[in-house]
Design a protein around this motif. Structure first.
Motif, short mmCIF file in Angstrom:
data_model
loop_
_atom_site.label_atom_id
_atom_site.label_comp_id
_atom_site.label_asym_id
_atom_site.label_seq_id
_atom_site.Cartn_x
_atom_site.Cartn_y
_atom_site.Cartn_z
N ASN A 178 0.81 -1.22 0.00
CA ASN A 178 0.00 0.00 0.00
C ASN A 178 0.85 1.27 0.00
O ASN A 178 0.51 2.24 -0.67
N PHE A 179 1.94 1.28 0.74
CA PHE A 179 2.78 2.47 0.76
C PHE A 179 3.54 2.64 -0.56
O PHE A 179 3.81 3.77 -0.97
N THR A 180 3.87 1.55 -1.23
CA THR A 180 4.49 1.66 -2.55
C THR A 180 3.50 2.25 -3.54
O THR A 180 3.85 3.12 -4.37
N MET A 181 2.26 1.79 -3.47
CA MET A 181 1.22 2.34 -4.34
C MET A 181 1.02 3.83 -4.05
O MET A 181 0.84 4.63 -4.97
N LEU A 182 1.06 4.22 -2.80
CA LEU A 182 0.90 5.63 -2.45
C LEU A 182 2.11 6.46 -2.90
O LEU A 182 1.96 7.63 -3.26
N ALA A 183 3.30 5.86 -2.90
CA ALA A 183 4.49 6.57 -3.42
C ALA A 183 4.33 6.83 -4.91
O ALA A 183 4.72 7.91 -5.41
N ILE A 184 3.76 5.90 -5.64
CA ILE A 184 3.48 6.13 -7.05
C ILE A 184 2.43 7.22 -7.20
O ILE A 184 2.47 8.01 -8.15
N GLY A 185 1.50 7.30 -6.26
CA GLY A 185 0.51 8.38 -6.27
C GLY A 185 1.17 9.74 -6.07
O GLY A 185 0.76 10.73 -6.69
N VAL A 186 2.17 9.80 -5.22
CA VAL A 186 2.92 11.05 -5.03
C VAL A 186 3.65 11.41 -6.32
O VAL A 186 3.72 12.58 -6.70
N TRP A 187 4.17 10.41 -7.01
CA TRP A 187 4.80 10.64 -8.31
C TRP A 187 3.79 11.22 -9.31
O TRP A 187 4.10 12.13 -10.07
N ALA A 188 2.57 10.68 -9.29
CA ALA A 188 1.52 11.19 -10.18
C ALA A 188 1.14 12.63 -9.83
O ALA A 188 0.78 13.41 -10.71
#
Length: 169
Positions: A35-45
């Motif tokens: 989940n935190f990896t997915m959220l890091a990709i969200g920060v990238w977006a």
């Protein structure tokens, strides 16, 4: 009916908060990593406002974490029976936040998909495999001739009455 605009920052913030609360009592480290990896990709977006790839990766990460969250619930939920009485309230809160996060993810996927389309993504996801299309606008029709009728058509570009030349291949 128009779809309301939801900010990508709000989606990432809500899922981050629910993931932190979900990790408080019972979820394994694989739940947190996913989940935190997915959220890091969200920060990238969020950081790259014009990137189609960042939003697509965030969307795919959300879909993958929906599946992995369901697997985590199925495997790790029975651990609650062995908890002490004083830890049950924390466990219930953590489970509730994880379930709420899981229930909100499909709605978030819908809004992230709308952002993907707004940034220029097309409706279908292309994984790079070659496809056959029927777009014939780029082809030139063979029915029409571009030559003027006053000039006789001579396919070999030779003067009339001369011998054919030797061709070099």
């Amino acid at each position: 009916m128009e779809i309301p605009a939801i900010n990508l920052k709000a989606i990432v913030l809500v899922h981050w908060l629910l993931t932190v609360w979900g990790c408080m009592a019972w979820m394994p480290s694989s739940y947190a990593w996913g989940n935190f990896t997915m959220l890091a990709i969200g920060v990238w977006a969020i950081a790259h406002r014009d990137s189609i790839d960042a939003v697509l990766m965030f969307l795919l990460g959300m879909v993958v974490t929906i599946v992995t969250d369901i697997i985590h619930f199925g495997i790790f939920y029975p651990v609650a029976e062995s908890l002490a009485e004083r830890n049950r309230d924390t466990f219930r809160f953590s489970v509730g936040m994880s379930i709420l996060s899981l229930l909100l993810k499909p709605v978030s996927c819908f809004f992230v998909y709308q952002m993907y389309r707004e940034r220029g993504g097309d409706y279908n996801v292309n994984f790079g495999f070659p496809t056959v299309t029927r777009n014939r606008e780029a082809y030139q029709s063979i029915d029409t001739q571009d030559q003027s009728p006053s000039t006789p058509a001579n396919p070999f570009n030779q003067a009339e009455g001369s011998k054919p030349g030797v061709r070099s291949y």
